[in-house]
Scaffold this motif. Sequence first.
Motif, mmCIF file in Angstrom:
data_model
loop_
_atom_site.group_PDB
_atom_site.id
_atom_site.type_symbol
_atom_site.label_atom_id
_atom_site.label_comp_id
_atom_site.label_asym_id
_atom_site.label_seq_id
_atom_site.Cartn_x
_atom_site.Cartn_y
_atom_site.Cartn_z
ATOM 1 N N TYR A 87 5.734 7.502 4.704
ATOM 2 C CA TYR A 87 5.262 7.655 3.333
ATOM 3 C C TYR A 87 5.935 8.856 2.673
ATOM 4 O O TYR A 87 6.096 9.913 3.306
ATOM 5 N N THR A 111 2.970 -1.984 -3.018
ATOM 6 C CA THR A 111 3.359 -0.953 -2.063
ATOM 7 C C THR A 111 2.117 -0.172 -1.656
ATOM 8 O O THR A 111 1.424 0.378 -2.514
ATOM 9 N N PHE A 157 3.343 7.267 -1.075
ATOM 10 C CA PHE A 157 3.831 5.891 -1.204
ATOM 11 C C PHE A 157 4.610 5.491 0.037
ATOM 12 O O PHE A 157 5.506 6.225 0.480
ATOM 13 N N LYS A 201 -0.295 2.699 -0.958
ATOM 14 C CA LYS A 201 -0.260 4.055 -1.479
ATOM 15 C C LYS A 201 -1.623 4.705 -1.335
ATOM 16 O O LYS A 201 -2.654 4.025 -1.366
ATOM 17 N N TYR A 226 -4.665 1.056 -4.859
ATOM 18 C CA TYR A 226 -4.440 2.304 -4.143
ATOM 19 C C TYR A 226 -5.572 2.515 -3.143
ATOM 20 O O TYR A 226 -6.630 1.902 -3.230
#
Length: 261
Positions: free
Chosen positions: A91, A67, A248, A69, A41
Amino acid sequence: MATPSEKHEIHCAKRYLEYTETPFYRAFRDRENPESFDSNYAVLKRMEEAEQSLAAVESYYEGLDVTPKFYSKPDSVTLEESRAFFEAHGYAVHTFECQRMMLLTHTSPELLVHKCPVQIFAGAPLTGAAAQLVTESCGEKDFGLRLIDKQLGAGARVSFAYNRAEIPVSFCVGEGYGSAFYLSDVYTAENFRGQGYAAAAVLAMLGFARNPDMGYTDVFLYADDPAAIRLYEKLGFRGTPVREYRAFKGGLPDLYTEAKE
């Protein structure tokens, strides 16, 4: 000036995760554990150069099954500052309320604690029934176990409470940074909930953290489940409501969309 617990949230993961950081953003990754949200992240620290920061973070995750994020942390931009920016760049933003709880008082006499054996693990990766319980807590997937093993290698501890058959049925993770100690991943096997096993596991970890030789002055955790909050209050924690966000790329994962149904 950042508090000890804020410094913990900003810096602790740097001890066991690969990362890149500039004055504008910070991003963590674990090439061997792409399923773990808490291993992969980013944090957007400033809105200046946000376009460049977003592009750099997305590039950082290229080639990985991750992904991109962004999480809110003590040094991140606020949701009010960033929401429109994230949504304009594809996002989906998930917000949630939780309690940031600090250990401020003594254990309540009303606390139910199972008189069971408790063992604290350190250093080596978890194996056997202990590893299986951690895997169970993540829906029979091992991404949580992989992360905890890395945390153990960086000095974290895991306490396990055992039933009469000498099988671990509850656990709690604790990790320190500077003078702050953070509790997370408290989990009890379904058939053993409500019997005081979690309290036993957490109390063992608190005993470790309260040792004057360890130098911890701030002990904290996050909780959003009402039953968990009641347990932590009986353990001596007091909470402050906080609003968190996670953004995300491409849409919310099933974990969050299923929770809304």
